[in-house]
Design a protein around this motif. Structure first.
Motif, mmCIF file in Angstrom:
data_model
loop_
_atom_site.group_PDB
_atom_site.id
_atom_site.type_symbol
_atom_site.label_atom_id
_atom_site.label_comp_id
_atom_site.label_asym_id
_atom_site.label_seq_id
_atom_site.Cartn_x
_atom_site.Cartn_y
_atom_site.Cartn_z
ATOM 1 N N THR A 179 0.770 -1.238 0.071
ATOM 2 C CA THR A 179 0.107 0.018 0.046
ATOM 3 C C THR A 179 0.861 1.150 0.141
ATOM 4 O O THR A 179 0.617 2.282 -0.723
ATOM 5 N N ILE A 183 0.575 4.266 -2.935
ATOM 6 C CA ILE A 183 0.424 5.490 -2.680
ATOM 7 C C ILE A 183 1.492 6.459 -2.978
ATOM 8 O O ILE A 183 1.293 7.635 -3.657
ATOM 9 N N LEU A 303 -7.200 -0.936 2.212
ATOM 10 C CA LEU A 303 -6.844 0.229 2.870
ATOM 11 C C LEU A 303 -7.545 0.698 4.107
ATOM 12 O O LEU A 303 -9.013 0.512 4.162
ATOM 13 N N ASP A 307 -4.947 5.043 5.096
ATOM 14 C CA ASP A 307 -4.513 4.708 3.926
ATOM 15 C C ASP A 307 -5.313 5.741 2.876
ATOM 16 O O ASP A 307 -4.776 6.298 2.062
ATOM 17 N N PHE A 311 -3.992 8.288 0.228
ATOM 18 C CA PHE A 311 -4.435 7.930 -1.247
ATOM 19 C C PHE A 311 -4.992 9.150 -1.777
ATOM 20 O O PHE A 311 -4.766 9.627 -3.063
ATOM 21 N N SER A 317 -4.976 11.596 -7.372
ATOM 22 C CA SER A 317 -6.073 11.599 -6.803
ATOM 23 C C SER A 317 -6.765 13.312 -7.020
ATOM 24 O O SER A 317 -7.782 13.267 -7.248
#
Length: 331
Positions: A179, A183, A303, A307, A311, A317
């Motif tokens: 993860t 990210i 997630l 997280d 993210f 994003s």
């Protein structure tokens, strides 16, 4: 006026080519061994060894010529391997220089946007290095999988993947993407010296789903930078994790409206105008939104709330929030 960097790099390339054509210690050693063998062979035949062995002219010629030929074949293989290693190092240096220029230019705020050809040049150089490494592996006797000659690589959007024996996908041998790496990769490296960011980006590009989103994000970020739209300039309102989870489960419309937290009027107006007038930009934007939607739906269950907040704070994003609002995803 010529670029000073190009001026400094030119002599290096010139001398590298000159050294490749010069006589090296490999050729000297091969010549010395050839002379020694010929001297030993002549002494042996003059001493009567040929008569004692009963060999004919063809056998005699083979005994003299074959070892010398093998010596020079080995010498040429060693020289070719050395030249290709040097060429691989020069290509890697060129990639590093282009990467630093790309990152510095893309992080320069309102400066000149990065030219799209930079990304293509990086891909070309990377392919050259892979071909050189494959050749070196063959010279070393290592069997290594490589593309068939004349077969173009599959486009980034293709779903077909190379498989190993018994139908095992090649990606199945890769460790799962963490993860943190995902990210970090979606945020892209901060500077040219961000070694951890580039390492995370390389690991993410080995994951099929993450690579699709990263490539789509890179394309749309480059296009938006041509209009002076930079993700670092945006300060969106961050939605709660439960809103993001609803989006991952397929909710659309007003339920997920808080995701469109970008309120920068200039960026919204520029992106909306480009979306209407430029079909290439529009296709790239919709492609990016689809890829982002698919990735987040796949990873959402893994997630934590923290997280998801990290993210949502990535540059990728922010691009999703901006373009999703322009495209009407949150209406």
């Amino acid at each position: 006026m010529a670029d000073p960097k190009e001026t400094r790099n030119a002599p290096q390339s010139f001398h590298a080519r000159g050294d490749a054509n010069a006589v090296t210690s490999v050729e000297i050693a091969a010549a010395a061994l050839s002379v020694v063998w010929l001297v030993v062979a002549v002494w042996y035949f003059l001493a009567g060894g040929a008569a004692a062995s009963g060999g004919g002219f063809a056998v005699t010629l083979l005994v003299v010529v074959l070892p010398v030929s093998m010596i020079w074949v080995a010498a040429m293989a060693i020289r070719a391997a050395r030249v290709m290693r040097e060429e691989s190092a020069r290509l890697q240096a060129a990639i590093d220089a282009l990467r630093q220029a790309y990152v510095a230019q893309s992080q320069a705020g309102k400066g000149q946007p990065p030219h799209p050809q930079v990304v293509k040049r990086l891909d070309d150089l990377g392919g050259g290095i892979r071909n050189l490494e494959s050749t070196l592996a063959m010279l070393g006797g290592i069997r290594q999988a490589e593309p068939q000659p004349g077969h173009s690589p599959a486009p980034s959007g293709a779903d077909d993947q190379p498989t190993l024996s018994l139908g095992t996908p090649a990606e199945a041998l890769q460790p799962p993407l963490s993860t943190d790496d995902l990210i970090r990769a979606l945020h892209f490296p901060e500077t040219a010296e961000d070694t951890e960011g580039f390492a995370a980006l390389r690991r993410a590009l080995k994951d099929r789903n993450a690579a699709k989103v990263i490539q789509a994000a890179q394309d749309i970020l480059t296009l938006m930078s041509q209009d002076g739209i930079y993700m670092d300039d945006l300060r969106p309102d961050m939605a709660r994790p439960e809103v993001w989870r609803a989006f991952a489960k397929g909710e659309r419309g007003r339920t997920i409206a808080p995701l469109g937290g970008v309120h920068d009027r200039s960026s919204l107006a520029l992106a909306a105008g480009r979306m209407r007038e430029d079909p290439i930009f529009r296709d790239a934007a919709h492609h990016f939104l689809r890829r982002y939607d698919q990735l987040f739906a796949n990873v959402e269950s893994q997630l934590s709330d923290e997280d998801i907040q990290s993210f949502a704070a990535t540059r990728t994003s922010r691009a999703f929030m901006l373009l999703g609002r322009v495209a009407g995803t949150f209406d």
